[in-house]
Design a protein around this motif. Structure first.
Motif, short mmCIF file in Angstrom:
data_model
loop_
_atom_site.label_atom_id
_atom_site.label_comp_id
_atom_site.label_asym_id
_atom_site.label_seq_id
_atom_site.Cartn_x
_atom_site.Cartn_y
_atom_site.Cartn_z
N ALA A 107 0.83 -1.21 0.00
CA ALA A 107 0.00 0.00 0.00
C ALA A 107 0.86 1.25 0.00
O ALA A 107 0.57 2.23 -0.71
CB ALA A 107 -0.93 -0.01 1.22
N LYS A 111 1.09 4.22 -2.93
CA LYS A 111 0.93 5.63 -2.60
C LYS A 111 2.12 6.46 -3.07
O LYS A 111 1.94 7.55 -3.62
CB LYS A 111 0.74 5.79 -1.09
CG LYS A 111 -0.61 5.33 -0.59
CD LYS A 111 -1.72 6.23 -1.08
CE LYS A 111 -1.67 7.60 -0.44
NZ LYS A 111 -2.81 8.45 -0.85
N PHE A 305 -2.41 5.41 4.15
CA PHE A 305 -3.57 5.92 3.42
C PHE A 305 -3.95 7.34 3.80
O PHE A 305 -4.92 7.88 3.27
CB PHE A 305 -4.77 4.99 3.66
CG PHE A 305 -4.54 3.58 3.20
CD1 PHE A 305 -4.62 3.25 1.86
CD2 PHE A 305 -4.22 2.59 4.11
CE1 PHE A 305 -4.40 1.94 1.43
CE2 PHE A 305 -4.00 1.29 3.70
CZ PHE A 305 -4.08 0.96 2.36
#
Length: 321
Positions: A107, A111, A305
């Motif tokens: 993740a 990003k 996130f």
């Protein structure tokens, strides 16, 4: 989604810069007096999707994903599943932890790869705009125009030869993430290296415990394949996992330390390499950390996130000559 195309050639003369902004062929003379200059291209913020079409970078990014998936398969099917029969809790907890670290690492990779690192709008250094801004700047300041992407270069911005763009607070271009590391995605780059390092350390620990259990309890290494793979295949898989984990543990640990040092000292790798003289205010290392990871300090620092909540600095600040 903005797609960066590193193969396109950008003009290098003021007249050609003007042509980029107007969409017309290169010219050498300024437009007639009274002609209104069009606005520069809109800036793509850190919340926009960014993707670099660089062949080597895309191949390196795909390889990074394959290596993480390889480690996941070997750890689950070679190290944990054979041991789950006698110690199911051991396999469940370690499997959940390893999979969670792999998810956070990938993740963070997405990003940092798909976040605008802080590019400066290209083609905005038209003669009209430069003339207008030259009236507004404070005494003792100079406007810098990048001759490669025809942009008005802010303070501490540098041109990336791969992305073909000027990037604010550019640290370096990393092919493993197929992107530049700049002020908008440095947090995600640090998290990516941290989670890959933790993932590698966990794999080495599980590998060590597996070897100890096989040699002490059974005394026969050939019985440790668990029936899923042959003895030879098991040895090859574990050897490659050990080599991969050791390599990336050292690699990511070095990068993680250098990145934290760069953040705390508020000096990028490009600025250290070029030995640029500091022309910006000195701040504490903790303040610099909050500027990159967000303010205030919270668990969101470790979550890939979230976008760092930090004050925005003006893009028109220029170096004092």
């Amino acid at each position: 989604m903005y797609v960066a195309q590193p193969s396109e050639e950008f003009p290098k003369t003021p007249g050609e810069c003007e042509a980029v902004d107007r969409g017309s062929p290169p010219v050498t003379e300024a437009p007639p007096a009274g002609t209104e200059a069009p606005p520069p291209p809109p800036h793509t913020g850190s919340d926009a999707i960014w993707f670099n079409q660089d062949g080597w970078g895309m191949a390196s990014s795909a390889l990074a994903w394959l290596l993480v998936f390889y480690a996941e398969v070997v750890v689950v099917f070679v190290l944990l599943l054979p041991a789950s029969g006698s110690t199911p809790l051991y396999g469940l907890l370690n499997g959940a932890l390893f999979t969670g670290l792999a998810f956070l690492a990938l993740a963070s990779h997405v990003k940092v790869m798909c976040t605008d690192p802080g590019v400066v709008p290209k083609g905005g250094a038209t003669p009209e705009l430069m003339e207008n801004l030259s009236v507004e700047v404070r005494p003792g300041q100079t406007l810098y125009r990048c001759p490669k992407c025809c942009s008005i270069r802010p303070d501490r911005a540098h041109h990336c030869s791969v992305c073909k763009r000027c990037v604010k607070k550019m640290d370096h271009h990393c092919p493993w993430v197929n992107n530049c590391v700049g002020e908008n995605n440095q947090k995600h780059f640090v998290l990516f290296n941290m989670y890959v390092g933790l993932l590698s350390a966990h794999a080495l620990l599980l590998l060590f415990l597996h070897v100890v259990a096989c040699t002490e309890e059974t005394g026969n290494w050939s019985r440790c394949s668990g029936g899923l793979f042959s003895h030879l295949v098991t040895v090859c898989l574990l050897f490659l996992l050990c080599f991969e984990s050791l390599l990336f543990l050292v690699f990511t640990a070095v990068i993680f330390v250098t990145q934290v040092q760069s953040i705390c000292t508020d000096k990028t790798a490009v600025e250290r390499l070029k030995m640029e003289k500091r022309a910006w205010a000195r701040r504490s290392g903790w303040t610099n950390m909050k500027d990159v990871f967000g303010h205030p300090c919270s668990v969101s620092w470790l979550w890939p996130f979230t976008t760092p909540n930090r004050p925005r600095r003006a893009d028109t600040d220029q170096c004092v000559v």
